[in-house]
Design a protein around this motif. Structure first.
Motif, PDB file in Angstrom:
ATOM      1  N   CYS B  26       0.856  -1.185   0.000  1.00  0.00           N
ATOM      2  CA  CYS B  26       0.000   0.000   0.000  1.00  0.00           C
ATOM      3  C   CYS B  26       0.896   1.241   0.000  1.00  0.00           C
ATOM      4  CB  CYS B  26      -0.912   0.013   1.222  1.00  0.00           C
ATOM      5  SG  CYS B  26      -2.103   1.378   1.160  1.00  0.00           S
ATOM      6  N   MET B  28      -0.197   4.145   1.167  1.00  0.00           N
ATOM      7  CA  MET B  28      -0.532   4.978   2.336  1.00  0.00           C
ATOM      8  C   MET B  28       0.055   4.342   3.593  1.00  0.00           C
ATOM      9  SD  MET B  28      -4.357   6.424   1.760  1.00  0.00           S
ATOM     10  CE  MET B  28      -4.811   7.368   0.308  1.00  0.00           C
ATOM     11  N   ARG B  29       0.016   5.091   4.672  1.00  0.00           N
ATOM     12  CA  ARG B  29       0.548   4.605   5.955  1.00  0.00           C
ATOM     13  C   ARG B  29      -0.423   4.977   7.071  1.00  0.00           C
ATOM     14  NH1 ARG B  29       3.001   2.250   2.970  1.00  0.00           N
ATOM     15  NH2 ARG B  29       5.240   1.988   2.668  1.00  0.00           N
ATOM     16  N   CYS B  30      -1.663   4.567   6.930  1.00  0.00           N
ATOM     17  CA  CYS B  30      -2.663   4.953   7.933  1.00  0.00           C
ATOM     18  C   CYS B  30      -2.350   4.247   9.252  1.00  0.00           C
ATOM     19  CB  CYS B  30      -4.054   4.547   7.484  1.00  0.00           C
ATOM     20  SG  CYS B  30      -4.403   4.991   5.771  1.00  0.00           S
ATOM     21  N   TRP B  32      -4.234   3.600  11.648  1.00  0.00           N
ATOM     22  CA  TRP B  32      -5.343   2.768  12.136  1.00  0.00           C
ATOM     23  C   TRP B  32      -5.523   1.512  11.291  1.00  0.00           C
ATOM     24  CZ3 TRP B  32      -6.103   7.833  10.294  1.00  0.00           C
ATOM     25  CH2 TRP B  32      -6.522   7.920   8.944  1.00  0.00           C
ATOM     26  N   CYS B  33      -4.673   1.315  10.309  1.00  0.00           N
ATOM     27  CA  CYS B  33      -4.866   0.234   9.339  1.00  0.00           C
ATOM     28  C   CYS B  33      -5.107  -1.104  10.056  1.00  0.00           C
ATOM     29  CB  CYS B  33      -3.629   0.123   8.446  1.00  0.00           C
ATOM     30  SG  CYS B  33      -3.815  -1.135   7.169  1.00  0.00           S
ATOM     31  N   ILE B  39       0.775  -3.809   4.145  1.00  0.00           N
ATOM     32  CA  ILE B  39       1.249  -2.493   3.704  1.00  0.00           C
ATOM     33  C   ILE B  39       2.566  -2.584   2.935  1.00  0.00           C
ATOM     34  CG2 ILE B  39       2.038  -0.218   4.468  1.00  0.00           C
ATOM     35  CD1 ILE B  39       0.063  -0.366   6.787  1.00  0.00           C
ATOM     36  N   GLY B  86      -4.225  -3.878   1.686  1.00  0.00           N
ATOM     37  CA  GLY B  86      -3.324  -3.160   0.793  1.00  0.00           C
ATOM     38  C   GLY B  86      -4.070  -2.299  -0.244  1.00  0.00           C
ATOM     39  N   ASN B 114      -7.869   2.931  -2.343  1.00  0.00           N
ATOM     40  CA  ASN B 114      -7.734   4.232  -1.685  1.00  0.00           C
ATOM     41  C   ASN B 114      -7.733   5.374  -2.703  1.00  0.00           C
ATOM     42  OD1 ASN B 114      -5.150   4.244  -2.804  1.00  0.00           O
ATOM     43  ND2 ASN B 114      -4.131   3.704  -0.864  1.00  0.00           N
ATOM     44  N   LYS B 135     -10.623   9.018   3.480  1.00  0.00           N
ATOM     45  CA  LYS B 135     -10.360   9.229   4.908  1.00  0.00           C
ATOM     46  C   LYS B 135     -10.765  10.625   5.357  1.00  0.00           C
ATOM     47  CE  LYS B 135      -7.613   5.536   4.172  1.00  0.00           C
ATOM     48  NZ  LYS B 135      -7.921   4.562   3.191  1.00  0.00           N
TER      49      LYS B 135
END
Ligand code: SF4
Lengths: 786, 251
Positions: B26, B28-30, B32-33, B39, B86, B114, B135
């Motif tokens: 992925c 992104m680096r959220c 809360w994932c 990732i 992901g 995303n 988000k």
């Protein structure tokens, strides 16, 4: 429901409560004591006749009783002792000792004033002297090295058959005796003795009925109104049946109970897993004679169901009653009795007998709609389901004649037998594939105890770990052949030992009148079909292990010794290697490679079993089931190359190993579809836990159709042959069961919360913690929800 | 293609009974994932009970298509295949040929994304249902929490709203991130500048089920304990959306 049906229902429920209040079971002891006494005094008589008369003598002295809540006379209580090998509340996986001692049952009677220690000891000593017990002891001694850690196990099979009661119901025992007289005219001396024993046995059931008739008549004389009428009717009926043909449903049910009681007494103690067969088809002709409506029919059946429950815990005796199904032309055979039986089961929710339902692609919607209440009411029993379309193909391949296919039914949990024609010794032998894998990897040394259980293989002298791993399949199968050969010899020995105990009454319902031989005869075939069962354990572990070994050799061949060391130390010092092994492809995820491996194993092992012959040179039958023995046998298996730890349970039946199929029902079904069901002539086990939230229809009936469309169609009906033919469900979640355990008063106010374990119902609350935990684990929603 | 999870589920990631493929990687680096093991491109080693376990398995496009074909009779209630992660669109060529192959076999396709792909239009054209995670429309917060500029996300969501007939936009509601009245107004302002007649909206309440996996991945779980949202907040959002003629669904 009209008044009389309601009343019969009420007294059935009271009768069930009375049964569950019974703590002592001494009838079986009285039967054995009297039979042995008679036999000791009549040594001059031929064995078959002496034994038949011994049982008759026991029936003469056996204390009998009829409750005021009874609609019919009879009980099977007197055939059972107060323990059941696996599913009793004291069961612990660590207690299995690889030996089935037929005199251990004498430990079940708690001595009291009437049954003194000396009295019990005397009968035990007499039993120990019998040829049956001494021969059986020799068999166990001969295979001790193989059974002590359960490479295999053997047992003598009592019960586990499906008598065909239809002839006695429709013609009566008098007519059967006339048949026997006709056959005797041209019989050999040996057959004449067998026939004589059968006639004595037929007289014994009439004696039993007449003793009950006089009790009922005495009771009637002291009662008034409905009760007086009920007991007078009972007495009058018992004067007629089973000696004469039944002419109404009431008479048929009463006759059936006498037959069943007699059959069980003949095999006391503990004749597990006798099955009724296609109950709806057996009783429907009589219902039509008396033109009883569905409610009244159901109320009779409620009493019939109570009859199968024995004492305080209604143990899993694995008696099976089956409804529905098709004939050889594909016509559906469901009738009003099918639905009335469902009504009775649902309303009574008794742990015995098991309900099984036969399905096929043309099963009417009504069956699914009415069956749904079982699946979608928490704590209520759920039927086992069988797929006739596929089952017919499997049985046809095993040599069953076309006209007999529709008469298959289920003995015990899931073993298909032809009603009244098939002596299959279903639980004769038990094979533990992962233990044999272990002894192949170690060349005969147990990973559990360090004991040498097998002589070293001379071909392996000087060979290293890598050689063993590279040749694991060939070495495994070579060992397997050797173990199967010994297992069959021991299994046949157990059957021969058991044949010392004749069963002339049962034989009259198993083709004995035609053949002139006892059902258990090991020299002459007394039944049309005969075989011996082999319950095969550990499919998933073996497939996963072979694939893991292949990967290790391909990707890190330098770790061959390391794997062997890790298995020896139960991975204690090598988490990295265990992780690697756990990450290999596993059966149950639609992985082509491991699924092909499982198919190959299932095919080769089934063929090996089918090519092994029993005492009458008939094939053993491959039965891939593990009735709680996946716990027991796992306890004796060390760490395996799939990453499983020592002593952990094996996979259940043909299911993926717990926790290793993570892609849900669909992928698991794709994997399981690939197995060679045509070769599973002895049956197999499979369990699916279903999350109730998956069925979102508004009504229970519509949920039944969803169960068909979402689960059963893809599982059973995607092709006609070589498809899965058996499954049982528990529709619940691990969370729910933990709540039930934590707060039984709230979730099971009646004290009964029915779950399925293997093919049988159990009261979840009565189980030992080991078995409760197994049920919870195997719901394994990761592998089973959709 | 590397997958870190696959399996059937019902109506959670698209309609009906669906085979859901979770693709590794992925952008992104959220924090809360719920799937931190998905990732890192190339996969992650998790440590479970002291045992190191690989997060991924490798499959070819053809393998996945043939698996989906054999599952066809289980795709009831309008089901099919969902690609998620992901971030599935990172597997550009493979993911597109998988989607095309599935559609050729008549299998309903859903992509959960995303919405950062530079070739988003191609995915929109190849997919029967687009599920997009949004988000926050707030540029500062989006960059701070996910590490990615919000503009590409907005552009792609706009494109999907304008061009795709079946769109579901999902928002994880996380206290302290995107649950203020101002956040709510910003979301709705953005959506209502488009034709939303063929779009549905869904709120996912923050949960910390992923925390265990973060630990297994040997990564710190940085979400503060007060990130949970109440039912009232969800209801507030739902009402506000509905009042602005947006269709809110609950699965
Ligand atoms: S976009 Fe989704 S998969 Fe990627 S980090 Fe955020 S929550 Fe995880």
């Amino acid at each position: 429901m009209n008044n009389i049906s309601t009343h019969y229902t009420e007294i059935a429920k009271k009768l069930f409560l009375e049964e569950r209040a019974i703590k002592r079971l001494d009838g079986w002891f009285i039967i054995r004591e009297e039979a042995l006494r008679y036999e000791a005094e009549h040594q001059d008589e031929p064995v078959a006749i002496r034994q038949a008369k011994g049982i008759q003598s026991a029936i003469r002295v056996l204390p009998l009783f009829i409750s005021k809540n009874s609609l019919f006379a009879g009980t099977e209580r007197d055939a059972f002792a107060k323990s059941y090998a696996l599913i009793n509340p004291n069961f612990k996986v660590s207690t299995f000792n690889g030996y089935c001692d037929p005199t251990a049952v004498f430990g079940d009677i708690e001595p009291n004033e009437e049954f003194s220690v000396e009295r019990i000891q005397k009968v035990r000593a007499m039993t120990e002297q019998t040829p049956y017990v001494s021969q059986l002891k020799q068999v166990y001694e001969s295979c001790e090295m193989d059974t002590c850690e359960v490479a295999y196990f053997v047992e003598q099979v009592t019960g586990h058959l499906i008598p065909d009661v239809r002839d006695i119901l429709s013609r009566g025992t008098d007519a059967l005796k006339v048949d026997i007289d006709t056959k005797m005219a041209n019989a050999s001396e040996e057959q004449k003795i067998n026939y004589e024993a059968m006639k004595i046995a037929l007289d014994s059931v009439v004696l039993l009925a007449s003793r009950y008739a006089s009790i009922a008549r005495d009771m009637a004389s002291t009662l008034e109104g409905e009760e007086r009428e009920r007991f007078t009717r009972m007495a009058d009926t018992l004067d007629r049946v089973p000696r004469l043909p039944a002419t109404s449903l009431y008479e048929a049910v009463q006759s059936f109970m006498m037959i069943w009681q007699m059959m069980n007494i003949e095999q006391a103690p503990n004749p597990f897993a006798f099955s009724v067969g296609n109950a709806d088809r057996i009783f429907e002709p009589y219902r039509q004679m008396s033109n009883d409506d569905r409610d009244l029919t159901a109320s009779y059946f409620k009493h019939l169901l109570v009859f199968f429950n024995v004492a305080d815990r209604s143990w899993a005796i694995s008696q099976n009653l089956i409804i529905g199904g098709r004939d050889e032309a594909g016509n559906d055979l469901t009738n009003l009795c099918s639905y009335a039986l469902m009504d009775a089961y649902y309303d009574m929710n008794c742990p015995q007998p098991i309900l099984s339902v036969k399905l096929h692609k043309n099963t009417p919607d009504q069956v699914y709609e009415e069956m749904a209440r079982f699946f979608f009411t928490p704590g209520v029993l759920t039927p086992s389901l069988f797929n006739d379309d596929s089952m017919f193909a499997t049985l046809r391949r095993a040599g069953v004649r076309e006209e007999h296919l529709k008469d298959y039914s289920i003995a015990g949990c899931q073993e298909p037998l032809i009603m009244g024609k098939d002596n299959a010794n279903t639980t004769n032998t038990w094979l533990n594939l992962p233990k044999i894998l272990e002894l192949t990897l170690t060349d005969g040394v147990s990973l559990i105890t360090g004991n040498r259980l097998k002589a070293p293989d001379e071909n392996l002298v000087g060979k290293d770990s890598k050689f063993i791993l590279e040749n694991i399949r060939a070495l495994f199968y070579r060992n397997l052949v050797s173990y199967v050969t010994s297992m069959a010899k021991a299994g046949n020995g157990a059957s021969k030992a058991l044949s010392n105990l004749r069963v002339p009454f049962l034989s009259t319902m198993m083709g004995g009148i035609e053949s002139g031989y006892d059902t258990r005869d090991t020299m002459h075939q007394g039944t049309q079909y005969n075989g011996s069962g082999c319950l095969i354990h550990g499919l998933a572990i073996l497939a996963d292990s072979f694939v893991a070994i292949d990967d290790l050799l391909a990707e890190r061949p330098e770790d061959a010794d390391r794997l062997m060391e890790a298995l020896r130390t139960n991975f204690a010092n090598d988490p990295e290697l265990r992780g690697y092994l756990l990450d290999r492809e596993k059966f149950g995820n639609n992985s082509p490679r491991v699924d092909a491996e499982a198919k190959e194993i299932a095919s080769v092992v089934s063929d090996l079993i089918s090519n092994t012959r029993n005492y009458l040179s008939n094939p053993f039958r491959a039965d891939w089931s593990s009735p709680t023995t996946h716990l027991l046998y796992g306890y004796w298996v060390g760490a395996t190359p799939d990453g499983r730890l020592s002593r952990e349970m094996l996979g259940y039946g043909v299911d993926p190993l717990y926790g290793s199929a993570t892609g849900g029902f669909g992928l698991r079904v794709l994997s399981q579809r690939k197995l060679p069901y045509l070769k599973f002539s002895g049956g197999y086990a499979s369990h699916i836990g279903l999350d109730p939230k998956y069925f979102n229809a508004d009504t229970i009936e519509a949920k039944g159709l969803q169960l068909r469309d979402k689960i059963l169609s893809p599982l059973f009906f995607y092709q006609e042959e070589d498809a899965p033919y058996y499954v049982y469900f528990n529709v619940t979640t691990p969370d729910t069961l933990r709540k039930v355990l934590a707060n039984p008063k709230k979730y099971a106010p009646s004290g009964v919360y029915i779950m399925r374990i293997h093919g049988t119902f159990v009261n979840f609350l009565d189980l030992s913690p080991d078995v409760q935990e197994d049920i919870i684990k195997r719901l394994d929603l990761g592998s089973t929800t959709c | 293609m590397l997958l870190f999870q696959k399996g059937l589920n019902y109506s959670q990631d698209g309609r009906g009974n669906r085979m859901v493929y979770h693709l590794v990687g992925c952008n992104m680096r959220c924090p809360w994932c719920a799937n931190p093991e998905g990732i890192k491109a190339g996969g992650t080693i998790l440590t479970k009970g002291g045992i190191p376990r690989r997060s991924w398995h490798e499959y070819s496009v053809d393998q996945l298509i043939s698996e989906a074909v054999s599952l066809k009779d289980m795709f009831f209630d309008g089901g099919g295949v969902t690609l998620t992660g992901g971030e599935p669109t990172l597997w550009t060529d493979e993911a597109l040929s998988l989607l095309d192959g599935l559609r050729r076999e008549g299998i309903h396709t859903t992509v959960e994304t995303n919405a950062t792909s530079p070739i988003f239009d191609k995915f929109v054209a190849s997919t029967d249902c687009m599920i997009m995670d949004f988000k926050t429309p707030n540029a500062h917060k989006h960059l701070a929490y996910t590490g990615v500029d919000v503009e590409i996300v907005k552009k792609n969501i706009s494109y999907a709203l304008d061009n795709h007939p079946d769109v579901l936009i999902r928002t994880p509601l996380i206290n302290g991130v995107n649950t203020s009245d101002e956040d709510m107004r910003e979301f709705v302002k953005f959506y209502t500048s488009h034709d939303t007649s063929h779009a549905r909206f869904e709120f996912l309440k923050y949960h910390d089920y992923g925390a265990v996996k973060w630990a297994e991945c040997s990564l710190p779980y940085t979400m503060p304990p007060d990130s949970f949202v109440s039912d009232e907040v969800v209801e507030k959002f739902a009402k506000y959306y509905i009042d602005h003629s947006l269709v809110v669904i609950r699965t």
